[in-house]
Design an enzyme around this catalytic site. Structure first.
Site, PDB file in Angstrom:
ATOM      1  N   ALA A   1       0.961  -1.330   0.031  1.00 49.12           N
ATOM      2  CA  ALA A   1      -0.130   0.206  -0.065  1.00 49.12           C
ATOM      3  C   ALA A   1       0.848   1.322  -0.050  1.00 49.12           C
ATOM      4  O   ALA A   1       1.732   1.176   0.337  1.00 49.12           O
ATOM      5  CB  ALA A   1      -0.879   0.164   1.173  1.00 49.12           C
TER       6      ALA A   1
ATOM      7  N   GLU B   1       0.051  -9.393  -1.022  1.00 48.54           N
ATOM      8  CA  GLU B   1      -1.460  -9.447  -0.908  1.00 48.54           C
ATOM      9  C   GLU B   1      -2.121  -9.857  -2.447  1.00 48.54           C
ATOM     10  O   GLU B   1      -2.932 -10.589  -2.496  1.00 48.54           O
ATOM     11  CB  GLU B   1      -2.230  -8.731   0.040  1.00 48.54           C
ATOM     12  CG  GLU B   1      -1.737  -8.875   1.459  1.00 48.54           C
ATOM     13  CD  GLU B   1      -2.093  -7.770   2.429  1.00 48.54           C
ATOM     14  OE1 GLU B   1      -1.828  -6.577   2.051  1.00 48.54           O
ATOM     15  OE2 GLU B   1      -2.781  -8.023   3.394  1.00 48.54           O
TER      16      GLU B   1
ATOM     17  N   GLU C   1       4.176  -4.895   7.407  1.00 51.65           N
ATOM     18  CA  GLU C   1       3.204  -3.888   7.772  1.00 51.65           C
ATOM     19  C   GLU C   1       3.413  -3.799   9.441  1.00 51.65           C
ATOM     20  O   GLU C   1       3.387  -2.743   9.802  1.00 51.65           O
ATOM     21  CB  GLU C   1       1.679  -4.353   7.629  1.00 51.65           C
ATOM     22  CG  GLU C   1       1.450  -4.209   6.394  1.00 51.65           C
ATOM     23  CD  GLU C   1       1.554  -5.569   5.319  1.00 51.65           C
ATOM     24  OE1 GLU C   1       2.244  -6.275   5.888  1.00 51.65           O
ATOM     25  OE2 GLU C   1       0.638  -5.626   4.476  1.00 51.65           O
TER      26      GLU C   1
ATOM     27  N   GLY D   1       0.989  -5.258   0.639  1.00 53.11           N
ATOM     28  CA  GLY D   1      -0.120  -5.210  -0.263  1.00 53.11           C
ATOM     29  C   GLY D   1       0.292  -5.913  -1.612  1.00 53.11           C
ATOM     30  O   GLY D   1      -0.674  -6.314  -2.308  1.00 53.11           O
TER      31      GLY D   1
HETATM   32  N1  CAA Z   1       4.665   3.382  -0.283  1.00 52.48           N
HETATM   33  C1  CAA Z   1       4.813   4.514  -0.920  1.00 52.48           C
HETATM   34  N2  CAA Z   1       6.165   4.976  -1.479  1.00 52.48           N
HETATM   35  C2  CAA Z   1       7.091   3.819  -1.409  1.00 52.48           C
HETATM   36  C3  CAA Z   1       6.599   2.415  -0.965  1.00 52.48           C
HETATM   37  C4  CAA Z   1       5.478   2.402  -0.516  1.00 52.48           C
HETATM   38  N3  CAA Z   1       4.896   1.201  -0.124  1.00 52.48           N
HETATM   39  N4  CAA Z   1       7.726   1.677  -1.305  1.00 52.48           N
HETATM   40  C5  CAA Z   1       8.882   2.461  -1.720  1.00 52.48           C
HETATM   41  N5  CAA Z   1       8.344   3.505  -1.770  1.00 52.48           N
HETATM   42  C6  CAA Z   1       9.010   4.916  -2.545  1.00 52.48           C
HETATM   43  C7  CAA Z   1       9.994   5.491  -1.515  1.00 52.48           C
HETATM   44  O1  CAA Z   1       9.468   6.310  -0.521  1.00 52.48           O
HETATM   45  C8  CAA Z   1      11.086   6.106  -2.517  1.00 52.48           C
HETATM   46  O2  CAA Z   1      10.696   7.307  -2.670  1.00 52.48           O
HETATM   47  P1  CAA Z   1      11.411   8.708  -2.842  1.00 52.48           P
HETATM   48  O3  CAA Z   1      12.302   8.229  -3.985  1.00 52.48           O
HETATM   49  O4  CAA Z   1      10.547   9.599  -3.092  1.00 52.48           O
HETATM   50  O5  CAA Z   1      12.009   8.934  -1.607  1.00 52.48           O
HETATM   51  C9  CAA Z   1      10.817   5.082  -3.882  1.00 52.48           C
HETATM   52  O6  CAA Z   1       9.559   4.407  -3.857  1.00 52.48           O
HETATM   53  C10 CAA Z   1      12.019   4.225  -3.815  1.00 52.48           C
HETATM   54  O7  CAA Z   1      12.057   3.343  -2.495  1.00 52.48           O
HETATM   55  P2  CAA Z   1      13.555   2.974  -2.031  1.00 52.48           P
HETATM   56  O8  CAA Z   1      14.561   3.990  -1.836  1.00 52.48           O
HETATM   57  O9  CAA Z   1      13.079   2.395  -0.542  1.00 52.48           O
HETATM   58  O10 CAA Z   1      13.540   1.752  -2.976  1.00 52.48           O
HETATM   59  P3  CAA Z   1      14.493   0.628  -2.886  1.00 52.48           P
HETATM   60  O11 CAA Z   1      14.651  -0.166  -4.159  1.00 52.48           O
HETATM   61  O12 CAA Z   1      15.947   0.735  -1.913  1.00 52.48           O
HETATM   62  O13 CAA Z   1      13.841  -0.562  -2.005  1.00 52.48           O
HETATM   63  C11 CAA Z   1      11.656  -1.605  -1.169  1.00 52.48           C
HETATM   64  C12 CAA Z   1      12.612  -1.046  -2.394  1.00 52.48           C
HETATM   65  C13 CAA Z   1      12.501  -2.795  -0.276  1.00 52.48           C
HETATM   66  C14 CAA Z   1      10.449  -2.180  -1.679  1.00 52.48           C
HETATM   67  C15 CAA Z   1      11.534  -0.518  -0.186  1.00 52.48           C
HETATM   68  O14 CAA Z   1      11.130   0.655  -0.635  1.00 52.48           O
HETATM   69  C16 CAA Z   1      10.522  -0.751   0.836  1.00 52.48           C
HETATM   70  O15 CAA Z   1      10.813  -1.569   1.756  1.00 52.48           O
HETATM   71  N6  CAA Z   1       9.134  -0.159   0.759  1.00 52.48           N
HETATM   72  C17 CAA Z   1       7.906  -0.490   1.686  1.00 52.48           C
HETATM   73  C18 CAA Z   1       7.467  -1.896   1.762  1.00 52.48           C
HETATM   74  C19 CAA Z   1       6.471  -1.879   3.153  1.00 52.48           C
HETATM   75  O16 CAA Z   1       6.695  -1.671   3.962  1.00 52.48           O
HETATM   76  N7  CAA Z   1       5.098  -2.238   2.441  1.00 52.48           N
HETATM   77  C20 CAA Z   1       4.020  -2.435   3.230  1.00 52.48           C
HETATM   78  C21 CAA Z   1       3.091  -1.234   3.115  1.00 52.48           C
HETATM   79  S1  CAA Z   1       1.856  -1.296   4.044  1.00 52.48           S
HETATM   80  C22 CAA Z   1       0.719  -2.217   3.211  1.00 52.48           C
HETATM   81  O17 CAA Z   1       0.681  -2.942   2.307  1.00 52.48           O
HETATM   82  C23 CAA Z   1      -0.673  -2.182   3.997  1.00 52.48           C
HETATM   83  C24 CAA Z   1      -1.686  -3.400   3.477  1.00 52.48           C
HETATM   84  O18 CAA Z   1      -1.506  -4.385   3.691  1.00 52.48           O
HETATM   85  C25 CAA Z   1      -2.830  -3.093   2.616  1.00 52.48           C
END
Ligand code: CAA
Length: 256
Positions: free
Chosen positions: A64, A110, A130, A107
């Site tokens: 998400a 999921e 999460e 997500g």
């Molecule tokens: N939401 C919004 N923005 C995100 C994102 C997310 N889930 N994941 C990555 N981004 C954005 C980052 O903020 C970053 O933006 P900026 O360039 O503006 O700073 C850009 O994407 C690149 O991200 P990274 O520098 O972190 O990229 P990376 O390649 O080094 O790492 C990754 C990739 C491992 C996927 C890492 O981005 C990450 O851990 N993301 C979050 C994963 C996460 O926690 N997901 C769970 C979300 S909650 C959910 O999903 C609830 C549900 O069940 C419905």
């Protein structure tokens, strides 16, 4: 505005590619709307017999949209379209395959779980992180993972946020096949083409029957299967399938 979901078609297979690289394909409300809307548009199309949902080489979907979620008030959460997104996906009758390369987190994991099969690149990483954000999965992760992995393993992943790789996902029964990193999309499309060769009404009934196994006890599940089997017996395609077998030729299914 660029398409957040790029849709294309090859024969009876539809390919939907998430296209939000700057946010690692995070499921923003706009992306979810486009994805659900496109699937709903394709679902009644008799020419579409299987759909593949894919991201890029680097990321399937990072979950998400954390930026959008961070600004959401509690009352907005209660009214948010994300809840209906997951219901809309679950209502799609067309068989769906997730083609996962790179990260499928939160997500994103999921979304893969909401598909009927998963083809993963060797380097794919799955997880429900999460808990690290102070929340829990909200798109079916605790339920669908527990049904595949069992309670103990699911607890570990949702309580620690730890990721698991494609080999582990395969060993645990989450993933249908693990393929070399460069071949994930090709293999997913090949699997979709195999599904698309089948009589489409029977394929949809088969999907429906298997999904009931996640919801019900054995006896009502078997009763439901029997009704769906009877429906399959009413199709022209089954006459064609059986006749072709007896005439020792390839069947030609029309979706009737
Ligand atoms: N939401 C919004 N923005 C995100 C994102 C997310 N889930 N994941 C990555 N981004 C954005 C980052 O903020 C970053 O933006 P900026 O360039 O503006 O700073 C850009 O994407 C690149 O991200 P990274 O520098 O972190 O990229 P990376 O390649 O080094 O790492 C990754 C990739 C491992 C996927 C890492 O981005 C990450 O851990 N993301 C979050 C994963 C996460 O926690 N997901 C769970 C979300 S909650 C959910 O999903 C609830 C549900 O069940 C419905």
């Amino acid at each position: 505005m660029p398409e957040l979901v790029e849709s294309s078609r090859d024969g009876h297979v539809a390919l939907l590619r998430l296209n939000r690289p700057e946010a690692r394909n995070a499921l923003s409300p706009e992306l979810m709307e486009q994805l659900a809307g496109e699937l709903e548009r394709l679902d009644p199309d008799p020419e579409v017999r299987c759909a593949v949902i894919a991201g890029s080489e680097k990321v399937f979907a990072a979950g998400a949209d954390i930026r959008a979620m961070s600004e959401r008030s509690f009352s907005e959460v209660l009214r948010h379209p994300a809840a209906s997104f997951w219901r809309r996906l679950a209502a799609i009758k067309t068989p769906m395959i997730a083609a996962v390369s790179g990260y499928a987190l939160g997500g994103g994991c999921e979304l893969a779980l909401a598909c009927d099969m998963i083809v993963a690149a060797e380097g794919a990483q799955f997880g429900q992180p999460e808990i690290n954000l102070g929340i829990i999965p909200g798109g079916g992760g605790t339920q669908r993972l527990a049904r595949v992995l069992g309670k103990q393993r699911t607890m570990e992943y949702v309580l620690t946020g730890r990721r698991f790789d494609a080999a582990d996902a395969h060993a645990m029964g989450l993933v249908n096949r693990v393929v070399a990193d460069g071949r994930w999309l090709e293999e997913a499309l090949a699997l979709a083409a195999d599904v698309a060769k089948q009589p489409p009404i029977a394929a949809r009934l088969a999907k429906q029957a298997v999904l009931v196994a996640e919801e019900t006890a054995l006896s009502p599940g078997i009763e439901n299967e029997r009704r769906l089997y009877e429906l399959a017996m009413a199709t022209e395609d089954r006459v064609e399938g059986m006749t072709a077998f007896l005439e020792k030729r390839e069947p030609k299914f029309e979706g009737k």
